[in-house]
Scaffold this motif. Structure first.
Motif, short mmCIF file in Angstrom:
data_model
loop_
_atom_site.label_atom_id
_atom_site.label_comp_id
_atom_site.label_asym_id
_atom_site.label_seq_id
_atom_site.Cartn_x
_atom_site.Cartn_y
_atom_site.Cartn_z
N THR A 95 0.83 -1.21 0.00
CA THR A 95 0.00 0.00 0.00
C THR A 95 0.87 1.26 0.00
OG1 THR A 95 -0.36 -0.46 2.34
CG2 THR A 95 -2.20 -0.86 0.86
N LEU A 96 2.07 1.19 0.55
CA LEU A 96 2.99 2.33 0.43
C LEU A 96 3.44 2.48 -1.02
CD1 LEU A 96 5.17 2.05 3.64
CD2 LEU A 96 3.52 3.83 3.07
N TRP A 97 3.72 1.35 -1.68
CA TRP A 97 4.09 1.38 -3.09
C TRP A 97 2.96 2.02 -3.91
CZ3 TRP A 97 1.51 -1.63 -6.88
CH2 TRP A 97 2.09 -1.59 -8.16
N LEU A 98 1.73 1.62 -3.62
CA LEU A 98 0.57 2.20 -4.30
C LEU A 98 0.47 3.70 -4.03
CD1 LEU A 98 -1.95 1.62 -6.04
CD2 LEU A 98 -3.17 1.16 -3.91
N SER A 99 0.65 4.09 -2.79
CA SER A 99 0.62 5.53 -2.43
C SER A 99 1.69 6.31 -3.18
CB SER A 99 0.86 5.71 -0.93
OG SER A 99 -0.20 5.22 -0.19
N ASN A 100 2.87 5.73 -3.29
CA ASN A 100 3.95 6.40 -4.02
C ASN A 100 3.52 6.69 -5.46
OD1 ASN A 100 5.52 6.14 -1.71
ND2 ASN A 100 6.58 4.32 -2.46
N HIS A 101 2.83 5.73 -6.07
CA HIS A 101 2.37 5.92 -7.45
C HIS A 101 1.19 6.88 -7.54
CE1 HIS A 101 4.96 3.40 -9.83
NE2 HIS A 101 4.87 2.46 -8.91
N LEU A 102 0.32 6.86 -6.55
CA LEU A 102 -0.81 7.80 -6.56
C LEU A 102 -0.34 9.25 -6.50
CD1 LEU A 102 -3.47 6.05 -4.32
CD2 LEU A 102 -3.81 6.88 -6.64
N CYS A 103 0.82 9.45 -5.88
CA CYS A 103 1.37 10.81 -5.77
C CYS A 103 2.17 11.20 -7.00
CB CYS A 103 2.22 10.92 -4.52
SG CYS A 103 1.25 10.71 -3.01
N THR A 104 2.23 10.31 -7.98
CA THR A 104 2.93 10.58 -9.24
C THR A 104 1.87 10.76 -10.31
OG1 THR A 104 4.70 9.12 -8.52
CG2 THR A 104 4.65 9.67 -10.86
N GLY A 135 -10.24 -1.54 3.60
CA GLY A 135 -11.65 -1.55 3.23
C GLY A 135 -12.62 -1.74 4.37
N SER A 136 -12.15 -1.75 5.59
CA SER A 136 -13.04 -2.00 6.73
C SER A 136 -13.60 -0.73 7.34
CB SER A 136 -12.29 -2.78 7.80
OG SER A 136 -11.89 -4.04 7.30
N SER A 145 -8.15 9.96 -1.61
CA SER A 145 -8.34 8.92 -0.58
C SER A 145 -9.23 7.80 -1.08
CB SER A 145 -8.92 9.54 0.69
OG SER A 145 -8.04 10.48 1.23
N ARG A 146 -10.29 8.15 -1.79
CA ARG A 146 -11.18 7.13 -2.37
C ARG A 146 -10.44 6.30 -3.41
NH1 ARG A 146 -14.90 11.18 -2.53
NH2 ARG A 146 -14.67 11.41 -4.79
N GLN A 147 -9.65 6.96 -4.22
CA GLN A 147 -8.87 6.26 -5.23
C GLN A 147 -7.89 5.29 -4.56
OE1 GLN A 147 -6.57 8.85 -7.77
NE2 GLN A 147 -6.71 7.43 -9.50
N PHE A 148 -7.25 5.73 -3.48
CA PHE A 148 -6.34 4.86 -2.75
C PHE A 148 -7.08 3.64 -2.19
CE2 PHE A 148 -4.65 3.60 1.43
CZ PHE A 148 -3.43 3.09 1.03
N GLN A 149 -8.23 3.87 -1.57
CA GLN A 149 -8.99 2.77 -1.00
C GLN A 149 -9.46 1.80 -2.09
OE1 GLN A 149 -12.96 3.46 0.73
NE2 GLN A 149 -12.19 2.45 2.58
N ASP A 150 -9.95 2.33 -3.20
CA ASP A 150 -10.42 1.49 -4.29
C ASP A 150 -9.30 0.63 -4.88
OD1 ASP A 150 -12.94 2.58 -3.98
OD2 ASP A 150 -12.82 3.87 -5.75
N TYR A 151 -8.15 1.26 -5.17
CA TYR A 151 -7.05 0.51 -5.77
C TYR A 151 -6.41 -0.45 -4.77
CZ TYR A 151 -7.01 2.53 -10.41
OH TYR A 151 -7.34 2.87 -11.70
N SER A 152 -6.39 -0.08 -3.50
CA SER A 152 -5.86 -1.00 -2.48
C SER A 152 -6.72 -2.25 -2.41
CB SER A 152 -5.84 -0.33 -1.10
OG SER A 152 -4.94 0.73 -1.07
N GLY A 153 -8.02 -2.07 -2.39
CA GLY A 153 -8.93 -3.21 -2.34
C GLY A 153 -8.80 -4.08 -3.58
N LEU A 154 -8.72 -3.47 -4.74
CA LEU A 154 -8.56 -4.20 -5.99
C LEU A 154 -7.24 -4.97 -5.99
CD1 LEU A 154 -9.62 -4.79 -8.89
CD2 LEU A 154 -8.41 -2.71 -9.60
N MET A 155 -6.17 -4.30 -5.59
CA MET A 155 -4.85 -4.93 -5.55
C MET A 155 -4.87 -6.13 -4.60
SD MET A 155 -1.20 -3.26 -4.35
CE MET A 155 -1.84 -2.85 -2.71
N ASN A 156 -5.41 -5.95 -3.40
CA ASN A 156 -5.43 -7.04 -2.42
C ASN A 156 -6.27 -8.22 -2.90
OD1 ASN A 156 -3.77 -5.59 -0.72
ND2 ASN A 156 -5.42 -4.86 0.59
N GLN A 157 -7.40 -7.94 -3.55
CA GLN A 157 -8.21 -9.03 -4.09
C GLN A 157 -7.46 -9.82 -5.15
OE1 GLN A 157 -12.33 -8.15 -5.28
NE2 GLN A 157 -12.10 -6.21 -4.19
N GLN A 158 -6.81 -9.11 -6.07
CA GLN A 158 -6.09 -9.79 -7.15
C GLN A 158 -4.90 -10.58 -6.62
OE1 GLN A 158 -5.24 -6.81 -10.13
NE2 GLN A 158 -7.39 -6.62 -10.70
#
Length: 179
Positions: A95-104, A135-136, A145-158
């Protein structure tokens, strides 16, 4: 007779749940050389003290003989390069990796996730992944923040679909979701 550890493991949990500690124990239990891939970035700005403290805690807890690779962005490429070595690779934290990309601004998150999932599926080494379960809680109001939550959930599911074992960590206790 010692049972073989799963080749691809995913540890999920909230902040300070104990997921990293349990993932580190799992890495040690493989008996393999461990390469720790850290995705955190510590920026010297306001609020960076908290991240610096978290990074320091992780550094103190890790054995000195583990190899460290700091990789905040090009994770899939790093996993591919490390695949040539017989080892255990522990990635903390997705999720930190994802955050790093969201800020790019230039990040294509769909393509990055597809690339990551594909590399995890093809991995040859023992791979342990750590990610936050976000997602809890309530749906955030802010777009980022919504984008982070959505992509985190998608990433974790996959990732859960392609990993051999998935463990949810709550209050330091593991709840084995898969196998």
């Amino acid at each position: 007779m010692k049972t073989q550890a799963p080749k691809r493991q995913l540890f999920l949990g909230g902040a300070r749940s104990g997921k990293s500690s349990l993932a580190e124990q799992a890495a040690t239990a493989t008996g393999l050389a461990v390469i720790y891939v850290a995705t955190a970035e510590v920026h010297h700005s306001e609020g960076a003290g908290s991240m610096a403290q978290r990074v320091a805690i992780h550094k103190r807890r890790r054995p000195n003989h583990w190899r460290l690779v700091e990789q905040p962005l090009t994770l899939s490429e790093t996993l591919f390069e490390l695949d040539q070595e017989p080892c255990c690779v522990l990635v903390d934290c997705l999720t930190l990796w994802l955050s790093n990309h969201l800020c790019t601004e230039a990040a294509d998150l769909d393509a990055l996730l597809e690339q990551l999932i594909g590399q995890v599926e093809r991995t040859q080494h023992h791979l342990i992944l750590v990610s936050n379960e976000v997602g809890s809680g309530i749906v955030p109001m802010g777009e980022l923040s919504r984008q982070f939550q959505d992509y985190s959930g998608l990433m974790n599911q996959q990732l859960a679909m392609v990993c051999d074992a998935v463990t949810l960590v709550v209050a330091g206790l593991p709840l084995h979701l898969k196998p």
